[in-house]
Write a protein that holds these residues in place. Structure first.
Motif, short mmCIF file in Angstrom:
data_model
loop_
_atom_site.label_atom_id
_atom_site.label_comp_id
_atom_site.label_asym_id
_atom_site.label_seq_id
_atom_site.Cartn_x
_atom_site.Cartn_y
_atom_site.Cartn_z
N GLY A 114 0.84 -1.19 0.00
CA GLY A 114 0.00 0.00 0.00
C GLY A 114 0.88 1.24 0.00
O GLY A 114 1.72 1.40 0.88
N ALA A 115 0.69 2.10 -0.98
CA ALA A 115 1.54 3.30 -1.09
C ALA A 115 1.58 4.05 0.25
O ALA A 115 0.56 4.10 0.95
N PRO A 116 2.74 4.59 0.63
CA PRO A 116 3.97 4.69 -0.16
C PRO A 116 4.86 3.45 -0.13
O PRO A 116 5.98 3.49 -0.63
N LEU A 145 2.05 -13.12 11.15
CA LEU A 145 3.03 -12.10 10.76
C LEU A 145 2.49 -10.69 11.02
O LEU A 145 3.26 -9.77 11.33
N GLU A 146 1.18 -10.51 10.89
CA GLU A 146 0.58 -9.21 11.18
C GLU A 146 0.76 -8.86 12.66
O GLU A 146 1.08 -7.72 13.01
N LYS A 147 0.56 -9.85 13.54
CA LYS A 147 0.75 -9.61 14.98
C LYS A 147 2.22 -9.37 15.30
O LYS A 147 2.56 -8.56 16.17
N GLU A 148 3.06 -10.07 14.58
CA GLU A 148 4.51 -9.97 14.82
C GLU A 148 5.07 -8.63 14.34
O GLU A 148 5.95 -8.05 14.96
N ARG A 149 4.52 -8.12 13.21
CA ARG A 149 5.02 -6.89 12.60
C ARG A 149 3.84 -5.97 12.24
O ARG A 149 3.58 -5.71 11.05
N PRO A 150 3.14 -5.45 13.23
CA PRO A 150 1.92 -4.67 12.95
C PRO A 150 2.19 -3.38 12.17
O PRO A 150 1.27 -2.86 11.52
N ASP A 151 3.40 -2.86 12.23
CA ASP A 151 3.71 -1.63 11.49
C ASP A 151 4.04 -1.91 10.03
O ASP A 151 4.12 -0.96 9.22
N GLU A 152 4.23 -3.17 9.67
CA GLU A 152 4.63 -3.53 8.31
C GLU A 152 3.58 -4.34 7.56
O GLU A 152 3.50 -4.24 6.33
N VAL A 153 2.82 -5.15 8.28
CA VAL A 153 1.99 -6.18 7.66
C VAL A 153 0.52 -5.99 8.02
O VAL A 153 0.19 -5.66 9.16
N VAL A 154 -0.36 -6.22 7.05
CA VAL A 154 -1.79 -6.28 7.31
C VAL A 154 -2.33 -7.51 6.62
O VAL A 154 -1.89 -7.87 5.52
N SER A 155 -3.27 -8.19 7.27
CA SER A 155 -3.83 -9.42 6.70
C SER A 155 -5.29 -9.26 6.32
O SER A 155 -5.90 -10.20 5.80
N LEU A 156 -5.87 -8.09 6.57
CA LEU A 156 -7.26 -7.82 6.21
C LEU A 156 -7.31 -7.02 4.92
O LEU A 156 -6.43 -6.21 4.63
N MET A 157 -8.37 -7.21 4.15
CA MET A 157 -8.46 -6.66 2.81
C MET A 157 -8.83 -5.18 2.78
O MET A 157 -8.61 -4.50 1.77
N ALA A 158 -9.35 -4.63 3.85
CA ALA A 158 -9.83 -3.25 3.85
C ALA A 158 -8.73 -2.29 3.42
O ALA A 158 -7.65 -2.26 4.02
N ARG A 159 -9.00 -1.49 2.40
CA ARG A 159 -7.97 -0.60 1.84
C ARG A 159 -7.53 0.47 2.83
O ARG A 159 -6.39 0.95 2.77
N LYS A 160 -8.40 0.87 3.74
CA LYS A 160 -8.03 1.92 4.69
C LYS A 160 -6.93 1.46 5.63
O LYS A 160 -6.26 2.30 6.27
N LEU A 161 -6.70 0.14 5.73
CA LEU A 161 -5.66 -0.40 6.61
C LEU A 161 -4.31 -0.52 5.92
O LEU A 161 -3.30 -0.78 6.57
N ARG A 162 -4.27 -0.33 4.59
CA ARG A 162 -3.08 -0.71 3.83
C ARG A 162 -2.00 0.36 3.67
O ARG A 162 -0.85 0.00 3.43
N PRO A 163 -2.29 1.65 3.72
CA PRO A 163 -1.24 2.63 3.41
C PRO A 163 0.05 2.39 4.21
O PRO A 163 0.03 2.27 5.44
N GLY A 164 1.16 2.29 3.47
CA GLY A 164 2.46 2.11 4.09
C GLY A 164 2.76 0.71 4.57
O GLY A 164 3.82 0.46 5.12
N LYS A 165 1.82 -0.22 4.34
CA LYS A 165 2.01 -1.60 4.80
C LYS A 165 1.92 -2.56 3.62
O LYS A 165 1.52 -2.20 2.52
N VAL A 166 2.28 -3.80 3.88
CA VAL A 166 2.17 -4.87 2.88
C VAL A 166 0.98 -5.76 3.25
O VAL A 166 0.95 -6.35 4.33
#
Length: 302
Positions: free
Chosen positions: A146-148, A206-227
């Motif tokens: 998710g950009a950036p 992995l989302e719990k392990e790296r919450p600032d980097e990873v998201v496992s839910l599809m909602a686009r509002k959660l994605r900016p700056g994350k994978v």
């Protein structure tokens, strides 16, 4: 009248049209070049899509024009093209079944390339000789930045995925998506566990392990700056772009297999933007980086 040329491919007769039509205007890449690419990469591509129900993304006017997804085989498909009639739950067109094409050979691949089917998408399972769906033989993690964030951030997540998979005795194989992200394929034959459930659990871990980097839910509002780790691609009704498939970008980028060493060394997004000519050079040098490990990289030879 559109220009037509009749050719024989491995004993099958095909009629190809509009070979001079430019499908990638920014690169001046024509339909003839699309067909040439798929013909030359076929020894490496076909093992990954053979036996799988094909969904194509067609661009008859080129990548700048309208496009459509096509699951049901075209009405004028030659009789020699293998097909499989499969259930179509939730079809938007109200169909109970879809008659998919199955690309097992070069003539069928050339036929679809001639239809400007630039992108090839397949599920993680195959059909048997009778056209019956078999259990999944592959699991996939689709890493969508998710950009950036960019593919550089996908690199970090992919490397952590490799570690986690290795702990469970699994072998991940990376490739670019051909767009902005990355995918990790995992051979899954002979395992009783549901790959979708496994992928979901690992993505959430992995989302719990790296919450600032990873998201496992599809909602686009959660994605900016994350994978976003899209584990849902393992749903039997979904497809993923095939290894070595072209993508519909301004230039003919390709979903390209990588070595883990390349993933480790990735520093900028531009480093792993591979076009059709790049990929033909790579398979000549590396063979098929996604070939089963017991065979080693497939060089396309006998």
């Amino acid at each position: 009248m559109p220009e037509k040329i009749r050719v024989r491919v491995d004993g099958r007769q095909l009629t190809l049209t509009n070979l001079g039509k430019v499908l990638y205007p920014e690169a001046g890449f024509t339909k003839a070049e699309v067909i040439d690419y798929y013909t030359r990469v076929a020894p490496f591509l076909l093992p990954h899509i053979a036996g799988r129900a094909l969904t194509v993304k067609r661009y008859p006017e080129g990548v700048d024009g309208p496009f459509f997804f096509e699951k049901n085989r075209p009405a004028h498909t030659p009789a020699w093209v293998r097909t499989a009639r499969l259930p179509a739950p939730g079809s938007t067109k109200g169909r109970e079944t879809i008659e998919y094409a199955v690309v097992d050979d070069l003539p069928t691949l050339v036929y679809f390339a001639g239809l400007a089917a630039l992108e090839l998408h397949t599920p993680m399972w195959r059909v048997d000789d009778e056209g019956r769906p078999q259990p999944p033989d592959t699991m996939v993690f689709d890493l969508d930045p998710g950009a950036p964030a960019t593919i550089v951030e996908c690199r970090r997540v992919a490397l952590r995925l490799r570690e986690a998979l290795g702990e469970d005795g699994l072998d991940g194989r990376p490739k670019t998506s051909g767009n902005k992200g990355m995918q990790v394929y995992v051979p899954w034959s002979h395992r009783e566990e549901d790959p979708s459930a496994y992928a979901r659990a690992l993505a959430r871990r992995l989302e719990k392990e790296r919450p600032d980097e990873v998201v496992s839910l599809m909602a686009r509002k959660l994605r900016p700056g994350k994978v976003f780790i899209d584990w849902s691609q393992n749903n039997p009704a979904k497809t993923t772009v095939a290894p070595y498939s072209l993508r519909a970008n301004p230039v003919p980028t390709v979903s390209t297999p990588l070595t883990w060493e390349e993933v480790e060394e990735l520093r900028t997004p531009q480093e792993y933007v591979f076009t059709a000519p790049d990929v033909l050079e790579r398979v000549g040098r590396f063979g098929d980086l996604m070939a089963p490990p017991e065979r080693g990289p497939d060089t396309g030879g006998p």
